[in-house]
Scaffold this motif. Structure first.
Motif, PDB file in Angstrom:
ATOM      1  N   ASN A 301       0.255  -0.839   0.088  1.00  0.00           N
ATOM      2  CA  ASN A 301       0.171  -0.282   0.002  1.00  0.00           C
ATOM      3  C   ASN A 301       0.909   1.425   0.066  1.00  0.00           C
ATOM      4  O   ASN A 301       0.388   2.146  -0.764  1.00  0.00           O
ATOM      5  CB  ASN A 301      -0.884   0.012   1.316  1.00  0.00           C
ATOM      6  CG  ASN A 301      -1.907  -0.962   0.849  1.00  0.00           C
ATOM      7  OD1 ASN A 301      -2.781  -0.263   0.609  1.00  0.00           O
ATOM      8  ND2 ASN A 301      -2.169  -1.775   0.806  1.00  0.00           N
ATOM      9  N   GLY A 302       1.768   1.416   0.555  1.00  0.00           N
ATOM     10  CA  GLY A 302       2.703   2.162   0.904  1.00  0.00           C
ATOM     11  C   GLY A 302       3.643   2.020  -0.798  1.00  0.00           C
ATOM     12  O   GLY A 302       3.529   3.641  -0.944  1.00  0.00           O
ATOM     13  N   PHE A 303       3.473   1.177  -1.468  1.00  0.00           N
ATOM     14  CA  PHE A 303       4.525   1.815  -3.148  1.00  0.00           C
ATOM     15  C   PHE A 303       3.465   1.982  -3.863  1.00  0.00           C
ATOM     16  O   PHE A 303       3.801   2.497  -4.109  1.00  0.00           O
ATOM     17  CB  PHE A 303       4.254   0.147  -2.868  1.00  0.00           C
ATOM     18  CG  PHE A 303       5.378  -0.428  -4.534  1.00  0.00           C
ATOM     19  CD1 PHE A 303       6.631  -0.469  -4.158  1.00  0.00           C
ATOM     20  CD2 PHE A 303       4.927   0.123  -5.898  1.00  0.00           C
ATOM     21  CE1 PHE A 303       7.700  -0.670  -5.818  1.00  0.00           C
ATOM     22  CE2 PHE A 303       5.009  -0.603  -6.776  1.00  0.00           C
ATOM     23  CZ  PHE A 303       6.388  -0.377  -7.510  1.00  0.00           C
ATOM     24  N   ALA A 304       2.342   1.718  -3.763  1.00  0.00           N
ATOM     25  CA  ALA A 304       0.699   2.040  -4.184  1.00  0.00           C
ATOM     26  C   ALA A 304       0.693   3.447  -4.363  1.00  0.00           C
ATOM     27  O   ALA A 304       0.165   4.677  -5.299  1.00  0.00           O
ATOM     28  CB  ALA A 304      -0.029   1.387  -3.773  1.00  0.00           C
ATOM     29  N   SER A 305       0.731   3.769  -3.301  1.00  0.00           N
ATOM     30  CA  SER A 305       0.661   5.335  -2.392  1.00  0.00           C
ATOM     31  C   SER A 305       1.993   5.843  -3.146  1.00  0.00           C
ATOM     32  O   SER A 305       1.752   6.890  -4.118  1.00  0.00           O
ATOM     33  CB  SER A 305       0.708   5.841  -1.450  1.00  0.00           C
ATOM     34  OG  SER A 305       0.565   7.133  -0.526  1.00  0.00           O
ATOM     35  N   VAL A 306       3.062   5.919  -3.213  1.00  0.00           N
ATOM     36  CA  VAL A 306       4.142   6.464  -4.815  1.00  0.00           C
ATOM     37  C   VAL A 306       3.972   6.495  -5.339  1.00  0.00           C
ATOM     38  O   VAL A 306       4.167   7.681  -6.568  1.00  0.00           O
ATOM     39  CB  VAL A 306       5.940   5.743  -3.676  1.00  0.00           C
ATOM     40  CG1 VAL A 306       6.790   6.831  -4.999  1.00  0.00           C
ATOM     41  CG2 VAL A 306       6.004   6.454  -2.506  1.00  0.00           C
ATOM     42  N   ILE A 307       3.487   5.085  -6.385  1.00  0.00           N
ATOM     43  CA  ILE A 307       3.354   5.368  -7.603  1.00  0.00           C
ATOM     44  C   ILE A 307       2.055   6.235  -8.077  1.00  0.00           C
ATOM     45  O   ILE A 307       2.427   6.891  -9.403  1.00  0.00           O
ATOM     46  CB  ILE A 307       2.130   3.989  -7.846  1.00  0.00           C
ATOM     47  CG1 ILE A 307       4.089   2.814  -8.511  1.00  0.00           C
ATOM     48  CG2 ILE A 307       2.538   3.749  -8.985  1.00  0.00           C
ATOM     49  CD1 ILE A 307       3.117   1.923  -8.439  1.00  0.00           C
ATOM     50  N   ASN A 308       1.125   6.968  -7.080  1.00  0.00           N
ATOM     51  CA  ASN A 308       0.077   7.246  -7.796  1.00  0.00           C
ATOM     52  C   ASN A 308       0.354   8.767  -6.641  1.00  0.00           C
ATOM     53  O   ASN A 308       0.223   9.657  -8.453  1.00  0.00           O
ATOM     54  CB  ASN A 308      -0.993   6.839  -6.299  1.00  0.00           C
ATOM     55  CG  ASN A 308      -1.996   5.896  -6.901  1.00  0.00           C
ATOM     56  OD1 ASN A 308      -1.679   5.161  -7.913  1.00  0.00           O
ATOM     57  ND2 ASN A 308      -3.214   5.474  -5.091  1.00  0.00           N
TER      58      ASN A 308
END
Length: 438
Positions: A301-308
């Motif tokens: 979820n942290g990874f996805a937040s950075v991608i967004n």
């Protein structure tokens, strides 16, 4: 270069090099954020800001793991193992082996399918059912990569095609996000649109039986049936069934895996099936078993937040569309591959849909795709990567069950086989459905 591509590639390469998946996700997120022009503090802030979204899932899996271990200690799963072992060791063993394999494969496949729709407990059944069956699988010399593929098929295909349980949630997200992007579609059309892509998953399952059909040896001491004989009280069976029904009822009515697992544990506590002096150790053991899954989901979820935060998903699609010049076939293929890349990175088909729908739907309308073809595009692009992603619960779940004795590698024995068996056919069948069928 596009930050999303770089982040996902870094994460995947590190994972393939057997670097811990949690560390691979963190490093990939940092590299992606810095590549997009974010400062290190901004990247860390985006990463930590997204961690909270995974806390609920992590706690859910922890409690479900504790619930599963508590049930396993009642002896009920051992009864199933004993019955299968007696079949294997009975006279005419050579004739029985094929039958037992089919029985085990069918049992695991049905449980995986039911866990998505009929009994929506998702991967919670895996730590309950798979570890005891490993004893049988080792005796039959079954390649565990095949079991990982069977489980992945049952965890993914139902939500793609069947509008029940998790399938209802996934298809509602698809319909809602397509509607918000400017194209109104009916929920009843989604199973029609996803039928042909789902055939790709069936093709992948068949290919798994072909690729991993050869015998594979695992370390194990010879098991005697007498060693596994257990005495299970009738009351334990009754209260265990009640606890499972209570967990299912509460989860369905509250839409919370946490509440469901807690309800099941409470029934085992009150009934005395779970002894108080053993409860703390058992529940801790179960939570520890699922802790890895929880940490990966939080980190993803942290990874996805950075991608967004990078905004490079949009630029990736825009750059691709400019190169297409209206070529529908190539455009569809590229969009499917982008969906694969995004889902491989964040590990969630459900979370991928909102990311890609806002961009893909207008592009699909511009290319002249029909509503059914657009549904197939979004539904397939979202599901792609669920099989094979190191951060997906469709791969983490099978690994949690198959690696209890340390003989099953998450990347090479679960992620790579499921990627090859399912993502390649899904791209092909999805592309054919969108371009030629729908």
């Amino acid at each position: 270069m596009n930050a999303v591509l770089i982040a996902v590639i870094v994460m995947l390469v590190l994972s393939l090099l057997r670097i811990n998946v949690v560390f691979s996700l963190i490093i990939g997120a940092l590299v992606g954020g810095l590549t997009a022009g974010l400062t290190l503090p901004e990247t860390i802030e985006a990463f930590t800001g997204g961690l909270g979204a995974g806390a609920t899932i992590a706690l859910s899996y922890g409690l479900l793991g504790g619930f599963a271990v508590a049930i396993s200690k009642t002896g009920i799963p051992d009864l199933l193992v004993i019955a299968i072992l007696k079949l294997v060791k009975s006279k005419g063993e050579s004739n029985k082996t094929g039958f037992v394999k089919v029985l085990v494969f069918l049992l695991l496949l049905l449980m995986a399918v039911f866990s998505q729709n009929l009994i929506p407990i998702h991967i919670a059944f895996i730590p309950l059912l798979v570890p005891p069956i490993l004893k049988v699988l080792n005796m039959l010399r079954v390649d565990r990569r095949l079991i990982a593929c069977i489980l992945a098929f049952g965890l993914i295909t139902p939500y793609m095609f069947l509008p029940y349980g998790f399938g209802a949630i996934y298809q509602d997200i698809v319909a809602t996000q397509i509607g918000l992007s400017g194209l109104e579609v009916s929920l009843s059309d989604i199973p029609k649109a996803m039928a042909f892509p789902a055939l790709g998953m069936v093709f992948g399952l068949i290919s798994a039986f072909v690729l991993f059909r050869k015998a594979r040896n695992y370390k194990q001491e010879e098991i005697e049936v007498s060693e596994l004989e257990v005495e299970v009280k009738r009351s334990s069976i009754i209260f265990t069934v009640i606890s499972l029904l209570a967990a299912l009822f509460v989860q369905v009515n509250t839409d919370s895996m946490i509440a469901g697992a807690l309800a099941g544990i409470v029934v085992l506590y009150i009934s005395g099936t779970l002894r108080r002096k053993e409860a703390d150790v058992l529940l801790t053991e179960g939570m520890r078993m699922m802790a890895f899954v929880g940490f990966v989901m939080i980190t993803a979820n942290g990874f996805a937040s950075v991608i967004n935060e990078t905004g490079h998903v949009e630029s990736l699609v825009e750059a691709s569309s400019k190169l297409l010049a209206g070529n529908v076939s190539i455009a569809v293929l590229i969009m499917l591959v982008i969906g694969l890349v995004v889902t491989m990175g964040i590990g969630s088909s459900f979370a991928t849909i909102p990311i890609i729908a806002a961009i893909f739907v207008p592009l699909a309308m511009e290319l002249g795709l029909s509503p059914l073809a657009t549904i197939a595009l979004i539904g397939t692009a979202g599901a792609l990567g669920d099989a094979g992603s190191p951060a997906s619960d469709s791969t983490l779940g099978p690994t949690a069950g198959l690696n209890v004795d340390g003989q099953h590698n998450h990347i090479w024995d679960t992620c790579v086989p499921t990627f090859l068996c399912y993502n390649i056919p899904l791209v092909l069948f999805g592309w054919i459905a969108i371009v030629f069928v729908l």
